[in-house]
Scaffold this motif. Structure first.
Motif, PDB file in Angstrom:
ATOM      1  N   PHE A  13      16.648  -2.153   0.194  1.00  0.00           N
ATOM      2  CA  PHE A  13      15.494  -1.654  -0.389  1.00  0.00           C
ATOM      3  C   PHE A  13      14.537  -1.390   0.559  1.00  0.00           C
ATOM      4  CE2 PHE A  13      11.391  -3.018  -2.087  1.00  0.00           C
ATOM      5  CZ  PHE A  13      11.284  -2.364  -3.181  1.00  0.00           C
ATOM      6  N   GLU A  14      14.166  -1.865   1.722  1.00  0.00           N
ATOM      7  CA  GLU A  14      13.406  -1.312   2.546  1.00  0.00           C
ATOM      8  C   GLU A  14      13.604  -0.044   3.051  1.00  0.00           C
ATOM      9  OE1 GLU A  14      12.757  -4.342   5.342  1.00  0.00           O
ATOM     10  OE2 GLU A  14      11.209  -5.373   4.294  1.00  0.00           O
ATOM     11  N   LYS A  15      15.060   0.365   3.253  1.00  0.00           N
ATOM     12  CA  LYS A  15      15.254   1.709   3.462  1.00  0.00           C
ATOM     13  C   LYS A  15      15.208   2.762   2.396  1.00  0.00           C
ATOM     14  CE  LYS A  15      19.425   3.963   5.462  1.00  0.00           C
ATOM     15  NZ  LYS A  15      19.280   5.180   4.508  1.00  0.00           N
ATOM     16  N   TRP A  16      15.236   2.185   1.317  1.00  0.00           N
ATOM     17  CA  TRP A  16      15.180   3.310   0.086  1.00  0.00           C
ATOM     18  C   TRP A  16      13.908   3.594  -0.031  1.00  0.00           C
ATOM     19  CZ3 TRP A  16      12.355   2.127  -4.370  1.00  0.00           C
ATOM     20  CH2 TRP A  16      12.576   3.364  -5.376  1.00  0.00           C
ATOM     21  N   VAL A  17      12.919   2.530   0.354  1.00  0.00           N
ATOM     22  CA  VAL A  17      11.354   2.570   0.225  1.00  0.00           C
ATOM     23  C   VAL A  17      11.148   3.942   1.128  1.00  0.00           C
ATOM     24  CG1 VAL A  17       9.132   1.708   0.839  1.00  0.00           C
ATOM     25  CG2 VAL A  17      10.825   0.656  -0.849  1.00  0.00           C
ATOM     26  N   ASN A  18      11.568   3.568   2.582  1.00  0.00           N
ATOM     27  CA  ASN A  18      11.156   4.645   3.655  1.00  0.00           C
ATOM     28  C   ASN A  18      11.553   5.930   3.259  1.00  0.00           C
ATOM     29  OD1 ASN A  18       9.870   2.511   4.935  1.00  0.00           O
ATOM     30  ND2 ASN A  18      11.435   1.860   6.077  1.00  0.00           N
ATOM     31  N   ASP A  19      12.956   5.949   2.784  1.00  0.00           N
ATOM     32  CA  ASP A  19      13.685   7.254   2.630  1.00  0.00           C
ATOM     33  C   ASP A  19      13.046   7.989   1.465  1.00  0.00           C
ATOM     34  OD1 ASP A  19      15.317   6.664   4.608  1.00  0.00           O
ATOM     35  OD2 ASP A  19      16.988   6.311   3.265  1.00  0.00           O
ATOM     36  N   SER A  20      12.635   7.442   0.424  1.00  0.00           N
ATOM     37  CA  SER A  20      12.131   8.016  -0.788  1.00  0.00           C
ATOM     38  C   SER A  20      10.479   8.135  -0.685  1.00  0.00           C
ATOM     39  CB  SER A  20      12.410   7.218  -1.964  1.00  0.00           C
ATOM     40  OG  SER A  20      11.902   5.959  -2.088  1.00  0.00           O
ATOM     41  N   LYS A  21       9.878   7.536   0.422  1.00  0.00           N
ATOM     42  CA  LYS A  21       8.401   7.751   0.557  1.00  0.00           C
ATOM     43  C   LYS A  21       7.795   7.000  -0.408  1.00  0.00           C
ATOM     44  CE  LYS A  21       8.569  11.656   3.873  1.00  0.00           C
ATOM     45  NZ  LYS A  21       9.739  11.625   4.331  1.00  0.00           N
ATOM     46  N   PHE A  22       8.194   5.919  -0.839  1.00  0.00           N
ATOM     47  CA  PHE A  22       7.803   5.364  -2.114  1.00  0.00           C
ATOM     48  C   PHE A  22       6.854   4.273  -1.567  1.00  0.00           C
ATOM     49  CE2 PHE A  22       7.586   2.213  -5.634  1.00  0.00           C
ATOM     50  CZ  PHE A  22       7.860   3.036  -6.778  1.00  0.00           C
ATOM     51  N   ARG A  23       5.564   4.175  -2.230  1.00  0.00           N
ATOM     52  CA  ARG A  23       4.598   3.225  -1.686  1.00  0.00           C
ATOM     53  C   ARG A  23       4.973   1.605  -2.056  1.00  0.00           C
ATOM     54  NH1 ARG A  23      -0.195   0.542  -3.477  1.00  0.00           N
ATOM     55  NH2 ARG A  23       0.224   1.559  -5.344  1.00  0.00           N
ATOM     56  N   ILE A  24       5.227   0.770  -1.149  1.00  0.00           N
ATOM     57  CA  ILE A  24       5.684  -0.552  -1.594  1.00  0.00           C
ATOM     58  C   ILE A  24       4.474  -1.401  -1.864  1.00  0.00           C
ATOM     59  CG2 ILE A  24       6.068  -1.354   0.907  1.00  0.00           C
ATOM     60  CD1 ILE A  24       8.341  -2.875   0.019  1.00  0.00           C
ATOM     61  N   MET A  25       4.392  -2.467  -2.758  1.00  0.00           N
ATOM     62  CA  MET A  25       3.563  -3.507  -3.036  1.00  0.00           C
ATOM     63  C   MET A  25       3.911  -4.614  -2.276  1.00  0.00           C
ATOM     64  SD  MET A  25       1.912  -3.200  -6.827  1.00  0.00           S
ATOM     65  CE  MET A  25       1.438  -1.714  -7.405  1.00  0.00           C
ATOM     66  N   ARG A  26       3.319  -5.365  -1.282  1.00  0.00           N
ATOM     67  CA  ARG A  26       3.580  -6.299  -0.177  1.00  0.00           C
ATOM     68  C   ARG A  26       3.426  -7.643  -1.205  1.00  0.00           C
ATOM     69  NH1 ARG A  26       6.965  -4.263   2.988  1.00  0.00           N
ATOM     70  NH2 ARG A  26       5.852  -2.582   4.420  1.00  0.00           N
ATOM     71  N   PRO A  27       4.073  -8.666  -0.666  1.00  0.00           N
ATOM     72  CA  PRO A  27       3.837  -9.871  -1.614  1.00  0.00           C
ATOM     73  C   PRO A  27       2.550 -10.702  -1.853  1.00  0.00           C
ATOM     74  CG  PRO A  27       5.588  -9.893   0.009  1.00  0.00           C
ATOM     75  CD  PRO A  27       4.977  -8.866   0.422  1.00  0.00           C
ATOM     76  N   ASN A  28       1.628 -10.443  -0.968  1.00  0.00           N
ATOM     77  CA  ASN A  28       0.427 -10.831  -1.239  1.00  0.00           C
ATOM     78  C   ASN A  28      -0.448 -10.211  -0.441  1.00  0.00           C
ATOM     79  OD1 ASN A  28       0.556 -12.256   1.319  1.00  0.00           O
ATOM     80  ND2 ASN A  28       2.073 -13.707   0.309  1.00  0.00           N
ATOM     81  N   THR A  29      -1.862 -10.530  -0.200  1.00  0.00           N
ATOM     82  CA  THR A  29      -2.796  -9.944   0.328  1.00  0.00           C
ATOM     83  C   THR A  29      -2.945 -10.433   2.012  1.00  0.00           C
ATOM     84  OG1 THR A  29      -4.427 -11.957  -0.210  1.00  0.00           O
ATOM     85  CG2 THR A  29      -4.306  -9.665  -1.283  1.00  0.00           C
ATOM     86  N   MET A  30      -1.961 -11.556   2.306  1.00  0.00           N
ATOM     87  CA  MET A  30      -1.900 -11.960   3.660  1.00  0.00           C
ATOM     88  C   MET A  30      -0.619 -11.462   4.525  1.00  0.00           C
ATOM     89  SD  MET A  30      -3.214 -15.985   3.218  1.00  0.00           S
ATOM     90  CE  MET A  30      -3.148 -16.413   5.110  1.00  0.00           C
ATOM     91  N   ASN A  31       0.272 -11.171   3.842  1.00  0.00           N
ATOM     92  CA  ASN A  31       1.371 -10.750   4.716  1.00  0.00           C
ATOM     93  C   ASN A  31       1.655  -9.162   4.369  1.00  0.00           C
ATOM     94  OD1 ASN A  31       2.568 -13.650   3.371  1.00  0.00           O
ATOM     95  ND2 ASN A  31       3.393 -12.950   5.435  1.00  0.00           N
ATOM     96  N   LYS A  32       1.741  -8.498   5.621  1.00  0.00           N
ATOM     97  CA  LYS A  32       1.714  -7.140   5.522  1.00  0.00           C
ATOM     98  C   LYS A  32       3.045  -6.621   5.591  1.00  0.00           C
ATOM     99  CE  LYS A  32      -2.556  -6.837   8.302  1.00  0.00           C
ATOM    100  NZ  LYS A  32      -3.249  -6.146   9.625  1.00  0.00           N
ATOM    101  N   TYR A  33       4.014  -7.418   5.579  1.00  0.00           N
ATOM    102  CA  TYR A  33       5.398  -7.143   5.749  1.00  0.00           C
ATOM    103  C   TYR A  33       6.055  -8.030   4.605  1.00  0.00           C
ATOM    104  CZ  TYR A  33       4.387  -4.514   9.806  1.00  0.00           C
ATOM    105  OH  TYR A  33       3.904  -3.493  10.805  1.00  0.00           O
ATOM    106  N   GLY A  34       7.274  -7.789   4.253  1.00  0.00           N
ATOM    107  CA  GLY A  34       8.097  -8.445   3.191  1.00  0.00           C
ATOM    108  C   GLY A  34       8.275  -7.567   1.891  1.00  0.00           C
ATOM    109  N   ALA A  35       8.687  -8.086   1.028  1.00  0.00           N
ATOM    110  CA  ALA A  35       8.914  -7.265  -0.322  1.00  0.00           C
ATOM    111  C   ALA A  35       9.048  -8.468  -1.568  1.00  0.00           C
ATOM    112  CB  ALA A  35      10.182  -6.659  -0.338  1.00  0.00           C
ATOM    113  N   VAL A  36       8.495  -7.930  -2.705  1.00  0.00           N
ATOM    114  CA  VAL A  36       8.542  -8.729  -4.011  1.00  0.00           C
ATOM    115  C   VAL A  36       9.831  -8.552  -4.563  1.00  0.00           C
ATOM    116  CG1 VAL A  36       7.578  -9.206  -6.505  1.00  0.00           C
ATOM    117  CG2 VAL A  36       6.197  -8.418  -4.370  1.00  0.00           C
ATOM    118  N   LEU A  37      10.656  -9.484  -4.436  1.00  0.00           N
ATOM    119  CA  LEU A  37      12.111  -9.525  -5.288  1.00  0.00           C
ATOM    120  C   LEU A  37      12.092  -9.217  -6.886  1.00  0.00           C
ATOM    121  CD1 LEU A  37      13.567 -12.301  -3.352  1.00  0.00           C
ATOM    122  CD2 LEU A  37      13.684 -10.186  -2.759  1.00  0.00           C
TER     123      LEU A  37
END
Length: 409
Positions: free
Chosen positions: A204-228
């Motif tokens: 999923f993260e590779k798809w986000v980067n390849d498609s230049k899609f803006r990802i919403m992070r899980p919360n305001t404290m974590n800058k990395y990760g993904a909402v499943l």
């Protein structure tokens, strides 16, 4: 009362993320709260102004206890402002006059109640979230489709499945440890599932980067990760909560709505080099939190717990018996109340990824507004209650001794 302020100074968060400061907790709970009725420990009656629903006029006074004989309707096929399961959960608490009306009128009635607890700005944000999620699901191609349905035999270790099937406190305690009050640890996930989920997140993260899609992070404290939930795993995680976490929570967390969990926020967080390093002292926007380490190779990253607190006492100090550190192991779960204050120490080497499932109860969130005493779960409320009782006993004893002295003379 002593506390390590380097770890225990709450940090402020907002949105759908981790929160700690008192005002942030109130704002987040207000934004996500929905209406329903009381737990067994609450005897407060809700009284609100009447509302007109189509041709039906009814009071918004919900039942104090659910109608267990009533089978709620399904709302999965409707486009609603709230999760369909919230409507099904709330329906059991409708006044008798509302149970026989059409589904459309039930929706209008319940929606009017629910909207009181979700400001317009939050509704707009929720709509944007739905559009964002739909855009992902329409374009993202899953790598491991078996992840998207619940397969207990290939997801969970046999001991966990057996405990859930037996569904008794004894069976749960047989596989669990409670190293600190309110913190439960147990073996849960098979390595196969952990690897599948890790590879799906990487895809999923590779798809986000390849498609230049803006990802919403899980919360305001974590800058990395993904909402499943955002890339199609919402249904699977709903089944995880409903069939596996709720039965346990019903036994061990009844006072915070453990038996009425009806929505979730599922995500992964990533720690290590070029990722988040640690996580500050906070509480979760959940009633019950499941935290499972997926891997990979790492050192450090221990969780530290510092006691359970209500909104009023979220910034108070910790007692010695509330201090506990937990070391992550791949496949092993830790289950605790969302209001159990905690944080994560620095991951010093390697790469650590954890699955988080914040489980929420609209029942508890509504009834919490009508309660003043949280001594059944807040450590500070309990201490204050015991102190009041001690002073009362001391005063009564003093008065009796005084009367005995007067009688003797």
């Amino acid at each position: 009362m002593s506390v390590d302020h380097r770890e225990a100074t709450p940090v402020t968060g907002e949105g759908n993320g981790v929160v700690a400061a008192v005002e942030s907790v109130k704002q987040t709970n207000t934004a996500t709260a929905t209406a329903t009725t009381t737990t067994a420990a609450t005897t407060t009656t809700m009284t609100n102004a009447p509302v007109v629903v189509g041709s039906v006029t009814a009071s918004q006074r919900l039942r104090l206890n659910p109608n267990k004989d009533h089978k709620p309707e399904s709302y999965e096929d409707l486009q609603l402002d709230f999760c369909p399961s919230v409507f099904s959960s709330l329906e059991r608490y409708l006044p008798p006059s509302m149970l026989s009306v059409s589904r459309e009128n039930k929706v209008k009635f319940m929606r009017d109640i629910l909207l009181k607890y979700l400001p317009h700005g939050e509704r707009t944000r929720a709509q944007r979230q739905r559009e964002y999620r739909q855009k992902i699901i329409s374009n993202y191609q899953p790598l491991n489709r078996e992840l998207y349905a619940m397969h207990p035999s290939s997801f969970f270790v046999p001991s966990f499945i057996k405990a859930i099937n037996d569904n008794t406190e004894e069976s749960f305690r047989h596989i669990m440890s409670e190293p600190s009050p309110g913190v439960f640890t147990f073996e849960m996930l098979q390595p196969h599932f952990c690897n599948l989920l890790l590879s799906e997140v990487e895809n999923f993260e590779k798809w986000v980067n390849d498609s230049k899609f803006r990802i919403m992070r899980p919360n305001t404290m974590n800058k990395y990760g993904a909402v499943l939930d955002d890339f199609g795993l919402e249904t699977m995680l709903d089944k995880l909560m409903d069939g596996f976490i709720r039965p346990i929570s019903k036994v061990f967390f009844p006072e915070v709505g453990g038996s009425t969990l009806d929505s979730h926020h599922g995500f992964v967080v990533e720690y290590g080099k070029d990722r988040d390093v640690d996580l500050g002292f906070h509480v979760d926007d959940s009633e019950v939190t499941l935290n499972v380490c997926l891997g990979k190779q790492f050192s450090g990253g221990d969780l530290f717990f510092r006691g359970i607190r209500c909104d009023k006492h979220v910034n108070t100090g910790s007692q010695s018996e509330e201090i506990y550190d937990y070391k992550h192991e791949p496949g092993k779960a830790v289950l605790h109340r969302g209001r159990h204050r905690h944080g994560a120490r620095a991951t010093t080497t390697g790469h650590r990824i954890n699955l988080l499932l914040w489980c929420r109860s609209s029942v508890f969130r509504e009834m919490k507004k009508y309660q003043k005493d949280f001594s059944t779960w807040c450590g500070e409320c309990l201490r204050e209650k015991k102190e009041r009782q001690r002073l009362s006993i001391a005063a009564t004893k003093s008065e009796l001794l005084k009367k005995e002295g007067e009688t003797a003379t």
